[in-house]
Design a protein around this motif. Structure first.
Motif, PDB file in Angstrom:
ATOM      1  N   VAL A 163       0.831  -1.207   0.000  1.00 37.36           N
ATOM      2  CA  VAL A 163       0.000   0.000   0.000  1.00 37.36           C
ATOM      3  C   VAL A 163       0.863   1.254   0.000  1.00 37.36           C
ATOM      4  O   VAL A 163       0.628   2.191  -0.773  1.00 37.36           O
ATOM      5  CB  VAL A 163      -0.949  -0.011   1.214  1.00 37.36           C
ATOM      6  CG1 VAL A 163      -1.650   1.338   1.355  1.00 37.36           C
ATOM      7  CG2 VAL A 163      -1.982  -1.128   1.085  1.00 37.36           C
ATOM      8  N   CYS A 164       1.880   1.271   0.871  1.00 34.08           N
ATOM      9  CA  CYS A 164       2.759   2.448   0.948  1.00 34.08           C
ATOM     10  C   CYS A 164       3.515   2.656  -0.358  1.00 34.08           C
ATOM     11  O   CYS A 164       3.688   3.797  -0.818  1.00 34.08           O
ATOM     12  CB  CYS A 164       3.744   2.294   2.106  1.00 34.08           C
ATOM     13  SG  CYS A 164       3.008   2.447   3.751  1.00 34.08           S
ATOM     14  N   PHE A 165       3.950   1.552  -0.967  1.00 34.71           N
ATOM     15  CA  PHE A 165       4.698   1.682  -2.219  1.00 34.71           C
ATOM     16  C   PHE A 165       3.795   2.217  -3.328  1.00 34.71           C
ATOM     17  O   PHE A 165       4.197   3.094  -4.093  1.00 34.71           O
ATOM     18  CB  PHE A 165       5.297   0.336  -2.626  1.00 34.71           C
ATOM     19  CG  PHE A 165       6.225   0.434  -3.804  1.00 34.71           C
ATOM     20  CD1 PHE A 165       7.486   0.989  -3.652  1.00 34.71           C
ATOM     21  CD2 PHE A 165       5.847  -0.012  -5.057  1.00 34.71           C
ATOM     22  CE1 PHE A 165       8.354   1.099  -4.735  1.00 34.71           C
ATOM     23  CE2 PHE A 165       6.695   0.091  -6.142  1.00 34.71           C
ATOM     24  CZ  PHE A 165       7.955   0.647  -5.981  1.00 34.71           C
ATOM     25  N   GLU A 166       2.586   1.699  -3.409  1.00 36.92           N
ATOM     26  CA  GLU A 166       1.655   2.197  -4.430  1.00 36.92           C
ATOM     27  C   GLU A 166       1.347   3.671  -4.224  1.00 36.92           C
ATOM     28  O   GLU A 166       1.188   4.418  -5.193  1.00 36.92           O
ATOM     29  CB  GLU A 166       0.376   1.369  -4.424  1.00 36.92           C
ATOM     30  CG  GLU A 166       0.541  -0.003  -5.051  1.00 36.92           C
ATOM     31  CD  GLU A 166      -0.779  -0.696  -5.285  1.00 36.92           C
ATOM     32  OE1 GLU A 166      -1.832  -0.032  -5.220  1.00 36.92           O
ATOM     33  OE2 GLU A 166      -0.765  -1.922  -5.533  1.00 36.92           O
ATOM     34  N   VAL A 190       0.063   1.134 -26.471  1.00 33.85           N
ATOM     35  CA  VAL A 190       0.070   1.614 -25.086  1.00 33.85           C
ATOM     36  C   VAL A 190       1.416   1.286 -24.453  1.00 33.85           C
ATOM     37  O   VAL A 190       1.900   0.151 -24.553  1.00 33.85           O
ATOM     38  CB  VAL A 190      -1.064   0.955 -24.264  1.00 33.85           C
ATOM     39  CG1 VAL A 190      -1.011   1.396 -22.810  1.00 33.85           C
ATOM     40  CG2 VAL A 190      -2.416   1.278 -24.886  1.00 33.85           C
ATOM     41  N   ALA A 191       2.035   2.263 -23.819  1.00 32.29           N
ATOM     42  CA  ALA A 191       3.317   2.041 -23.154  1.00 32.29           C
ATOM     43  C   ALA A 191       3.084   1.340 -21.818  1.00 32.29           C
ATOM     44  O   ALA A 191       2.117   1.628 -21.107  1.00 32.29           O
ATOM     45  CB  ALA A 191       4.032   3.370 -22.930  1.00 32.29           C
ATOM     46  N   PHE A 192       4.004   0.430 -21.485  1.00 35.21           N
ATOM     47  CA  PHE A 192       3.928  -0.302 -20.221  1.00 35.21           C
ATOM     48  C   PHE A 192       5.167   0.003 -19.395  1.00 35.21           C
ATOM     49  O   PHE A 192       6.302  -0.171 -19.871  1.00 35.21           O
ATOM     50  CB  PHE A 192       3.840  -1.809 -20.474  1.00 35.21           C
ATOM     51  CG  PHE A 192       3.845  -2.641 -19.210  1.00 35.21           C
ATOM     52  CD1 PHE A 192       2.657  -2.938 -18.566  1.00 35.21           C
ATOM     53  CD2 PHE A 192       5.040  -3.098 -18.669  1.00 35.21           C
ATOM     54  CE1 PHE A 192       2.668  -3.699 -17.395  1.00 35.21           C
ATOM     55  CE2 PHE A 192       5.051  -3.854 -17.507  1.00 35.21           C
ATOM     56  CZ  PHE A 192       3.864  -4.147 -16.869  1.00 35.21           C
ATOM     57  N   VAL A 193       4.954   0.468 -18.149  1.00 40.77           N
ATOM     58  CA  VAL A 193       6.060   0.813 -17.258  1.00 40.77           C
ATOM     59  C   VAL A 193       5.937  -0.001 -15.972  1.00 40.77           C
ATOM     60  O   VAL A 193       4.859  -0.100 -15.383  1.00 40.77           O
ATOM     61  CB  VAL A 193       6.045   2.322 -16.917  1.00 40.77           C
ATOM     62  CG1 VAL A 193       7.066   2.644 -15.826  1.00 40.77           C
ATOM     63  CG2 VAL A 193       6.328   3.142 -18.175  1.00 40.77           C
ATOM     64  N   TRP A 194       7.061  -0.568 -15.552  1.00 37.64           N
ATOM     65  CA  TRP A 194       7.110  -1.295 -14.278  1.00 37.64           C
ATOM     66  C   TRP A 194       8.005  -0.533 -13.320  1.00 37.64           C
ATOM     67  O   TRP A 194       9.187  -0.321 -13.592  1.00 37.64           O
ATOM     68  CB  TRP A 194       7.651  -2.703 -14.501  1.00 37.64           C
ATOM     69  CG  TRP A 194       7.651  -3.569 -13.256  1.00 37.64           C
ATOM     70  CD1 TRP A 194       6.960  -3.359 -12.105  1.00 37.64           C
ATOM     71  CD2 TRP A 194       8.380  -4.797 -13.070  1.00 37.64           C
ATOM     72  NE1 TRP A 194       7.188  -4.366 -11.212  1.00 37.64           N
ATOM     73  CE2 TRP A 194       8.049  -5.266 -11.774  1.00 37.64           C
ATOM     74  CE3 TRP A 194       9.236  -5.532 -13.868  1.00 37.64           C
ATOM     75  CZ2 TRP A 194       8.592  -6.448 -11.256  1.00 37.64           C
ATOM     76  CZ3 TRP A 194       9.771  -6.713 -13.357  1.00 37.64           C
ATOM     77  CH2 TRP A 194       9.450  -7.159 -12.071  1.00 37.64           C
ATOM     78  N   ILE A 195       7.423  -0.082 -12.212  1.00 39.74           N
ATOM     79  CA  ILE A 195       8.184   0.586 -11.158  1.00 39.74           C
ATOM     80  C   ILE A 195       8.255  -0.372  -9.974  1.00 39.74           C
ATOM     81  O   ILE A 195       7.220  -0.796  -9.440  1.00 39.74           O
ATOM     82  CB  ILE A 195       7.525   1.914 -10.742  1.00 39.74           C
ATOM     83  CG1 ILE A 195       7.438   2.855 -11.950  1.00 39.74           C
ATOM     84  CG2 ILE A 195       8.326   2.578  -9.618  1.00 39.74           C
ATOM     85  CD1 ILE A 195       6.756   4.177 -11.652  1.00 39.74           C
ATOM     86  N   ALA A 212      -6.472   5.079 -11.211  1.00 43.45           N
ATOM     87  CA  ALA A 212      -5.858   3.992 -10.446  1.00 43.45           C
ATOM     88  C   ALA A 212      -6.742   2.756 -10.532  1.00 43.45           C
ATOM     89  O   ALA A 212      -7.963   2.849 -10.637  1.00 43.45           O
ATOM     90  CB  ALA A 212      -5.662   4.409  -8.986  1.00 43.45           C
ATOM     91  N   GLU A 213      -6.104   1.586 -10.484  1.00 44.87           N
ATOM     92  CA  GLU A 213      -6.821   0.308 -10.585  1.00 44.87           C
ATOM     93  C   GLU A 213      -7.729   0.298 -11.813  1.00 44.87           C
ATOM     94  O   GLU A 213      -8.931   0.071 -11.720  1.00 44.87           O
ATOM     95  CB  GLU A 213      -7.629   0.049  -9.305  1.00 44.87           C
ATOM     96  CG  GLU A 213      -6.789  -0.172  -8.063  1.00 44.87           C
ATOM     97  CD  GLU A 213      -5.905  -1.399  -8.172  1.00 44.87           C
ATOM     98  OE1 GLU A 213      -6.401  -2.456  -8.594  1.00 44.87           O
ATOM     99  OE2 GLU A 213      -4.697  -1.290  -7.871  1.00 44.87           O
ATOM    100  N   GLU A 248       2.617  -0.557 -13.512  1.00 44.56           N
ATOM    101  CA  GLU A 248       2.480  -1.536 -12.440  1.00 44.56           C
ATOM    102  C   GLU A 248       3.513  -1.218 -11.370  1.00 44.56           C
ATOM    103  O   GLU A 248       4.653  -0.836 -11.688  1.00 44.56           O
ATOM    104  CB  GLU A 248       2.683  -2.954 -12.956  1.00 44.56           C
ATOM    105  CG  GLU A 248       1.548  -3.467 -13.826  1.00 44.56           C
ATOM    106  CD  GLU A 248       0.335  -3.922 -13.024  1.00 44.56           C
ATOM    107  OE1 GLU A 248       0.097  -3.358 -11.928  1.00 44.56           O
ATOM    108  OE2 GLU A 248      -0.378  -4.821 -13.487  1.00 44.56           O
ATOM    109  N   ALA A 249       3.146  -1.366 -10.102  1.00 44.07           N
ATOM    110  CA  ALA A 249       4.027  -1.026  -8.986  1.00 44.07           C
ATOM    111  C   ALA A 249       4.127  -2.207  -8.029  1.00 44.07           C
ATOM    112  O   ALA A 249       3.110  -2.723  -7.561  1.00 44.07           O
ATOM    113  CB  ALA A 249       3.486   0.202  -8.249  1.00 44.07           C
ATOM    114  N   ASN A 250       5.360  -2.627  -7.736  1.00 45.96           N
ATOM    115  CA  ASN A 250       5.593  -3.731  -6.804  1.00 45.96           C
ATOM    116  C   ASN A 250       6.847  -3.460  -6.000  1.00 45.96           C
ATOM    117  O   ASN A 250       7.857  -3.033  -6.554  1.00 45.96           O
ATOM    118  CB  ASN A 250       5.784  -5.065  -7.539  1.00 45.96           C
ATOM    119  CG  ASN A 250       4.651  -5.380  -8.494  1.00 45.96           C
ATOM    120  OD1 ASN A 250       4.741  -5.052  -9.663  1.00 45.96           O
ATOM    121  ND2 ASN A 250       3.597  -6.001  -7.998  1.00 45.96           N
TER     122      ASN A 250
END
Length: 302
Positions: free
Chosen positions: A161-164, A250-255, A189-190, A220-222
């Motif tokens: 939750v904090c990271f998101e 559509v661009a896809f970014v993973w943080i 979001a979501e 996406e955030a993990n």
């Protein structure tokens, strides 16, 4: 093609990523949810007062008192949960060498009037040590201590939750930057979107950016505090998603971030960068992603 403009070699990327890792997304002030713990204690105030009335009673009186409370309860399961949480057990059942006590079955039996079931459960609670706690400890302080101990499980969810929230702040700032530059950009979001093919499949992403109502970029955030197989599984999944998103323009970014990405996951990190490329930790999302996204909006190249 990826949106990332700063594309160092894989070795250089991994070194930069690991040198700027944020170990955990949970600030020290939120390491323990003290407000939540006090709310939990207040939530069980009726149960605490009732059990304190059984202080310094005989073993038989204690067991009968617990059985009486269970039989008279409006919410039987809440009382069962409280008794076991005092003893450091949380879940749907209690297991021991002597057998298994399933709380739903017990609740149903007690609610149907089975006092023998209530007394059997009270016997088990007394045998585990509930009476000892009531007689020898300050029940509220003891319960507070038990809840603090259970926080290690709660922190697993709090980390995500904090990271998101941190990632959401950065994506929101990027949206503001784009709007200031003259684009009409909205963030959601979501967000759930269907792939632009005949599969009928859809994907829910943590964050999405739209330009003039059209989906342009997803995030996406993990965060991973420890290593293990999960990051590798996510990498494979996100590589598949990234390819399908790019086909749709559509661009896809993973943080992602966290001390789980330290040396033990170096190979997974290398593979992730080689496959997805639009991979950022929080520091890189702050220093590199805004310009990358703005250029993507300028060129539309995916």
């Amino acid at each position: 093609m990826p949106i990332r403009q700063h594309r160092p070699s894989t070795d250089e990327f991994v070194e930069d990523f690991q040198d700027t890792i944020v170990p955990s997304a949970i600030p020290s002030s939120e390491f323990i949810d003290w407000d939540g713990i006090e709310d939990e204690i207040e939530n069980y105030e009726v149960q605490i007062e009732a059990i304190l009335e059984l202080q310094d009673t005989s073993e038989e009186e204690f067991v009968e008192g617990l059985a009486d409370a269970l039989m008279e309860a409006n919410d039987t399961r809440k009382w069962i949960d409280f008794y076991f949480e005092i003893l450091g057990e949380r879940g749907n059942k209690y297991s021991a060498l002597e057998g298994v006590w399933k709380f739903y079955d017990i609740q149903r039996a007690i609610d149907s009037g089975a006092r023998e079931t209530a007394r059997d459960l009270a016997d088990i609670l007394q045998e585990i040590g509930l009476q000892y706690i009531v007689n020898e400890a300050d029940v509220r302080d003891h319960f507070r201590g038990m809840l603090v101990g259970m926080e290690s499980h709660a922190r697993k969810n709090r980390q995500g939750v904090c990271f998101e929230e941190l990632v959401g702040e950065k994506i929101g700032a990027i949206a503001d930057r784009l709007n200031d530059a003259g684009y009409f950009v909205e963030m959601d979001a979501e967000y759930t979107t269907e792939y632009n093919d005949e599969s009928g499949q859809e994907k829910t992403v943590d964050f999405a950016l739209f330009e003039d109502g059209d989906l342009r970029l997803v995030v996406e955030a993990n965060a991973y505090k420890v290593g293990g197989s999960k990051p590798s599984e996510i990498r494979r999944s996100y590589n598949h998603v990234a390819q399908r998103m790019r086909k749709d323009g559509v661009a896809f970014v993973w943080i992602t971030d966290g001390q789980g990405w330290a040396k033990s996951l170096t190979n997974v990190l290398r593979q992730s960068y080689d496959d997805i490329t639009d991979l950022y930790n929080l520091h890189q999302a702050e220093t590199q992603l805004p310009a990358d996204v703005e250029r993507f909006f300028e060129t539309g190249e995916v």
